[in-house]
Design an enzyme around this catalytic site. Structure first.
Site, PDB file in Angstrom:
ATOM      1  N   ARG A 292       0.824  -1.211   0.000  1.00  0.00           N
ATOM      2  CA  ARG A 292       0.000   0.000   0.000  1.00  0.00           C
ATOM      3  C   ARG A 292       0.855   1.256   0.000  1.00  0.00           C
ATOM      4  O   ARG A 292       0.474   2.268  -0.570  1.00  0.00           O
ATOM      5  CB  ARG A 292      -0.956  -0.040   1.184  1.00  0.00           C
TER       6      ARG A 292
ATOM      7  N   ASP B 182     -16.665   6.839  11.614  1.00  0.00           N
ATOM      8  CA  ASP B 182     -15.532   6.091  11.072  1.00  0.00           C
ATOM      9  C   ASP B 182     -14.382   7.063  10.846  1.00  0.00           C
ATOM     10  O   ASP B 182     -14.599   8.274  10.687  1.00  0.00           O
ATOM     11  CB  ASP B 182     -15.907   5.393   9.757  1.00  0.00           C
TER      12      ASP B 182
END
Length: 272
Positions: free
Chosen positions: A32, A139
């Site tokens: 990533r 979130d």
């Protein structure tokens, strides 16, 4: 990426988010990391690390965190817990509480859990009690929150929804199903970092917290901090639902373990 470089980056992410990546996740993070650096045309790891650490607006740190977090969920996940909430916990709370009712989906991802709770409230409560309900869904990932606010889902997310619920609460939107406005109006989506005590103080007087399969990404210290903040946020007698494989008892003893017919959940000591 060397192990030393991984640990430096890992510790920085942990400091900012409470999410802990063990050494076994080196290659996961490296993939990533390369993806993000290529997008920015940066080929020096130290330069990218400096950007993460010292960038004023924190935009790149947010982008990298969003790449690292996993967001796989669907409607009516862990059905037995939801049955417990609908048939055992919710009636008790409605009888006990006379004022507003607040339900918190902490780590809400793309919104399926929050909208599932909205469906349950709509099915179980009459108009008068439904009018005093609010669902707060939080979130750390802005991208999944944007997705959740749109409320559009494909077959993978909706595969466990009964046909009557699909008809009542969704409308066709191209190749997807869109949550109807009357259901969306029950849910407020917010960005929140669960290990930021200032942000956590913004939510108070909660009746039920759902934080399922979120704390597994935290280390013991961060889990305990989140649990303590939940304790401050929730009303006396309120309940916390964790994932079926998670245990609050291994984090802290401040919540009581409650065995219901359909699930084991945790309660803040009721007022006397």
């Amino acid at each position: 990426m060397s192990l030393e470089q991984f640990r430096r980056l890992r510790d920085f992410i942990y400091e900012k988010t409470g999410i802990y990546f063990p050494d076994s996740k080196l290659y996961f993070m490296e993939r990533r990391l390369h993806q993000r650096m290529e997008a920015l045309d940066i080929y020096d790891l130290n330069m990218y690390y400096s950007m993460l650490r010292y960038e004023n607006n924190g935009g790149e740190l947010q982008a990298f965190i969003e790449l690292l977090t996993v967001n796989e969920t669907y409607f009516f996940r862990e059905f037995n817990q939801l049955k417990c909430f609908a048939e055992e916990v919710l009636p008790e709370i409605v009888r006990r509480e006379r004022g507003p009712l607040t339900f918190w989906s902490a780590g809400c991802s793309t919104g399926e859990e929050a909208y599932t709770l909205a469906i349950i409230l709509s099915e179980m409560l009459g108009p008068e009690n439904l009018a005093r309900c609010k669902i707060v869904a939080t979130d750390i990932d802005n991208k999944v929150l944007a997705f959740a606010r749109k409320g559009c889902y494909g077959d993978r997310s909706t595969r466990h929804l009964p046909a009557p619920y699909l008809e009542r609460y969704f409308e066709k939107g191209g190749f997807e199903l869109r949550v109807k406005d009357e259901l969306r109006s029950l849910v407020e989506f917010r960005r929140m970092n669960l290990i930021d005590p200032d942000e956590m103080r913004d939510i108070r007087d909660v009746d039920v917290i759902f934080c399922r399969n979120v704390l597994i990404y935290f280390d013991d210290q961060s889990r305990r901090q989140v649990a303590l903040d939940f304790y401050q946020s929730i009303k006396a007698g309120g309940y916390v639902f964790l994932g079926h494989s998670e245990s609050m008892s291994r984090i802290t003893s401040i919540f009581q373990l409650c065995r219901f017919q359909n699930a084991i959940i945790y309660q803040k000591q009721p007022a006397r």
